[in-house]
Design an enzyme around this catalytic site. Structure first.
Site, short mmCIF file in Angstrom:
data_model
loop_
_atom_site.label_atom_id
_atom_site.label_comp_id
_atom_site.label_asym_id
_atom_site.label_seq_id
_atom_site.Cartn_x
_atom_site.Cartn_y
_atom_site.Cartn_z
N HIS A 158 3.25 -0.06 -6.17
CA HIS A 158 2.90 -0.69 -7.45
C HIS A 158 3.35 0.13 -8.66
O HIS A 158 3.06 -0.23 -9.79
CB HIS A 158 1.39 -0.93 -7.53
CG HIS A 158 0.93 -1.91 -6.51
ND1 HIS A 158 1.02 -3.27 -6.69
CD2 HIS A 158 0.42 -1.73 -5.27
CE1 HIS A 158 0.57 -3.89 -5.61
NE2 HIS A 158 0.20 -2.98 -4.73
N SER A 171 -3.68 -0.66 -4.84
CA SER A 171 -3.29 -2.06 -5.05
C SER A 171 -4.44 -2.97 -5.45
O SER A 171 -4.21 -4.00 -6.07
CB SER A 171 -2.64 -2.60 -3.79
OG SER A 171 -3.45 -2.37 -2.65
N LYS A 192 8.11 -5.64 -5.74
CA LYS A 192 7.11 -5.79 -6.81
C LYS A 192 7.78 -5.55 -8.16
O LYS A 192 8.45 -6.44 -8.66
CB LYS A 192 5.93 -4.88 -6.50
CG LYS A 192 5.22 -5.44 -5.26
CD LYS A 192 4.13 -4.62 -4.68
CE LYS A 192 3.59 -5.36 -3.44
NZ LYS A 192 2.71 -4.57 -2.62
C1 LIG Z 1 2.57 -4.60 -1.20
C2 LIG Z 1 2.35 -3.24 -0.70
C3 LIG Z 1 3.10 -2.75 0.37
C4 LIG Z 1 4.04 -3.62 1.15
O1 LIG Z 1 5.19 -3.89 0.44
P1 LIG Z 1 6.03 -5.20 0.83
O2 LIG Z 1 7.40 -4.88 0.34
O3 LIG Z 1 5.39 -6.35 0.15
O4 LIG Z 1 5.99 -5.32 2.32
C5 LIG Z 1 2.94 -1.43 0.73
N1 LIG Z 1 2.04 -0.64 0.09
C6 LIG Z 1 1.28 -1.10 -0.92
C7 LIG Z 1 0.33 -0.16 -1.59
C8 LIG Z 1 1.41 -2.41 -1.33
O5 LIG Z 1 0.62 -2.88 -2.30
#
Ligand SMILES: *Cc1c(COP(=O)(O)O)cnc(C)c1O
Length: 408
Positions: free
Chosen positions: A208, A180, A239
């Site tokens: 992602h 991320s 996302k």
């Molecule tokens: C954003 C993210 C999460 C968490 O996801 P949410 O739905 O925002 O709680 C989990 N793992 C990674 C690698 C992320 O970037």
């Protein structure tokens, strides 16, 4: 107990430029502009990679679902919070990910913590990449399994650590598919081979990558050709899919186990049906309109070409611009802002203190003139020798904890 210590801690954060303050976004994501403090900036800071968060079809799906089902789901899934839209979304996710089943969670964070704590416990070993997401770190801590951090992306280090395999009951290897903050992919083929050789479970967090990478948008597991070698796939609906919620996809037994032992599945209220409706609409778009991810992939290639030679590694839509100190990162973010671009500065605790950076995230539908302007500012920054010398993403940054067994 007195809370005065908090004021002192906050003052300490402020002195180090680490204090984070909320800024109110004054515009929806519809236009690709983000309105902060009265100015509209081209948005290089969101995770809305396919531009679906404000898509009219998602909005309409939500409107209709709220009309039919109301807003709240009123109970956890196993009690009475699980409705027809939840079931349809779980079935669609399993179908999309080509797994037997899938389970919905209220966030990707909850999905990671629940999956890791349901799969491991005392007497087990977790091998976790040094740069894994905070939700994976928390899952490891809560599991009470021995957790060993391996050097970022280093499958050879994983192999060396598996020398201790026989001392443990079960072993879980866990990694982000696409990281991320660094925007690079995990060495999934190597990890899948090790998991098979040493009889380990392999879990990949595709937060992602879902909807974005791979020919069908299934993520880095598809891009890197390891779909069948991964036991547990975690994804988020928040996302690329533009909504809210998380999921785990895998075998029917895995999912039945999570429904019984995933603590967020058991003890937290189900997502609103309307959130499931939005994700059903988003999945439909991902399946029927490959142009969104193709546009994004084209933008990534274009920017990679433009940034060649500038010490800015471009492997995906997440582009880390390493700057070193938080002061430098904040100054560069301000420079971007003055050029009409929103690019967030990333500071501790998201990254180590000497690896502050800008995190550029590209989206489908970005205007080429905006990416050109971004590239231009980066060139100027580079010309001013603002890049921290020797700061390379992926370089081991916490050697003191890498490789040590932490009986957490
Ligand atoms: C954003 C993210 C999460 C968490 O996801 P949410 O739905 O925002 O709680 C989990 N793992 C990674 C690698 C992320 O970037």
């Amino acid at each position: 107990m007195s809370l005065e210590w908090i004021a002192e801690e906050l003052a300490g954060l402020r002195r180090r430029d680490w204090l984070r303050e909320l800024r109110v976004r004054e515009s929806p994501h519809v236009t690709g502009l983000v309105q902060l403090d009265g100015t509209g900036l081209a948005d290089f800071g969101s995770n809305d990679y396919l531009g679906l968060s404000a898509d009219a079809r998602l909005v309409e799906a939500v409107r209709r679902a709220v009309g039919e089902h109301g807003w709240g789901s009123a109970a956890s899934p196993l009690v009475s919070g699980y409705g027809v839209l939840h079931r349809r979304l779980e079935e669609e996710l399993a179908c999309f990910m080509e797994t037997e089943a899938a389970a919905l969670f209220t966030s990707g964070f909850a999905a990671n913590v629940s999956a890791i704590t349901a799969l491991t416990g005392p007497g087990d070993l977790i091998l976790s990449d040094q740069l894994n997401h905070a939700s994976i770190v928390d899952g490891c801590r809560l599991s009470r399994a021995a957790t060993v951090i391996y050097r970022h992306g280093d499958a050879e280090h994983v192999r060396a650590l598996l020398g201790e395999r026989s001392q443990f009951r079960r072993v879980l290897i866990v990694t982000d598919g696409l990281f991320s903050m660094d925007g690079d992919f995990a060495p999934l083929p190597e990890l899948a081979a090790l998991a098979a050789e040493f009889d380990c479970m392999l879990m990949v967090d595709e937060a992602h990558a879902v909807g974005v990478w791979g020919a069908s948008g299934r993520g880095s597991i598809e891009l890197l050709g390891v779909r069948s070698g991964v036991d547990v796939v975690v994804g988020t609906l928040s996302k690329g899919l533009g909504g809210i919620g998380g999921f785990v996809a895998g075998s029917a037994d895995l999912i039945a186990w999570l429904r019984n032992r995933g603590r967020h599945y058991l003890f937290s209220t189900a997502l609103p049906a309307a959130a499931a409706a939005a994700s059903l609409a988003a999945l439909g778009i991902v399946k029927s309109e490959p142009r969104h991810r193709e546009q994004l992939q084209t933008a990534v290639r274009r920017v990679a070409g433009q940034l060649a030679g500038l010490e800015v590694p471009v492997q995906s839509q997440i582009i880390p611009v390493l700057l070193g100190s938080e002061r430098k990162a904040l100054e560069t973010a301000e420079r971007m802002r003055q050029a009409g671009l929103f690019v967030p500065a990333i500071r501790p605790p998201a990254v180590p203190a000497d690896q502050c950076r800008l995190r550029v995230s590209l989206r489908a539908g970005l205007r080429p003139e905006d990416t050109d302007r971004l590239v231009e500012v980066l060139r100027q920054v580079r010309a001013d020798a603002a890049f921290a010398s020797g700061a390379v993403p992926g370089k081991p940054v916490r050697p003191s904890c890498a490789g040590s067994i932490q009986a957490r």
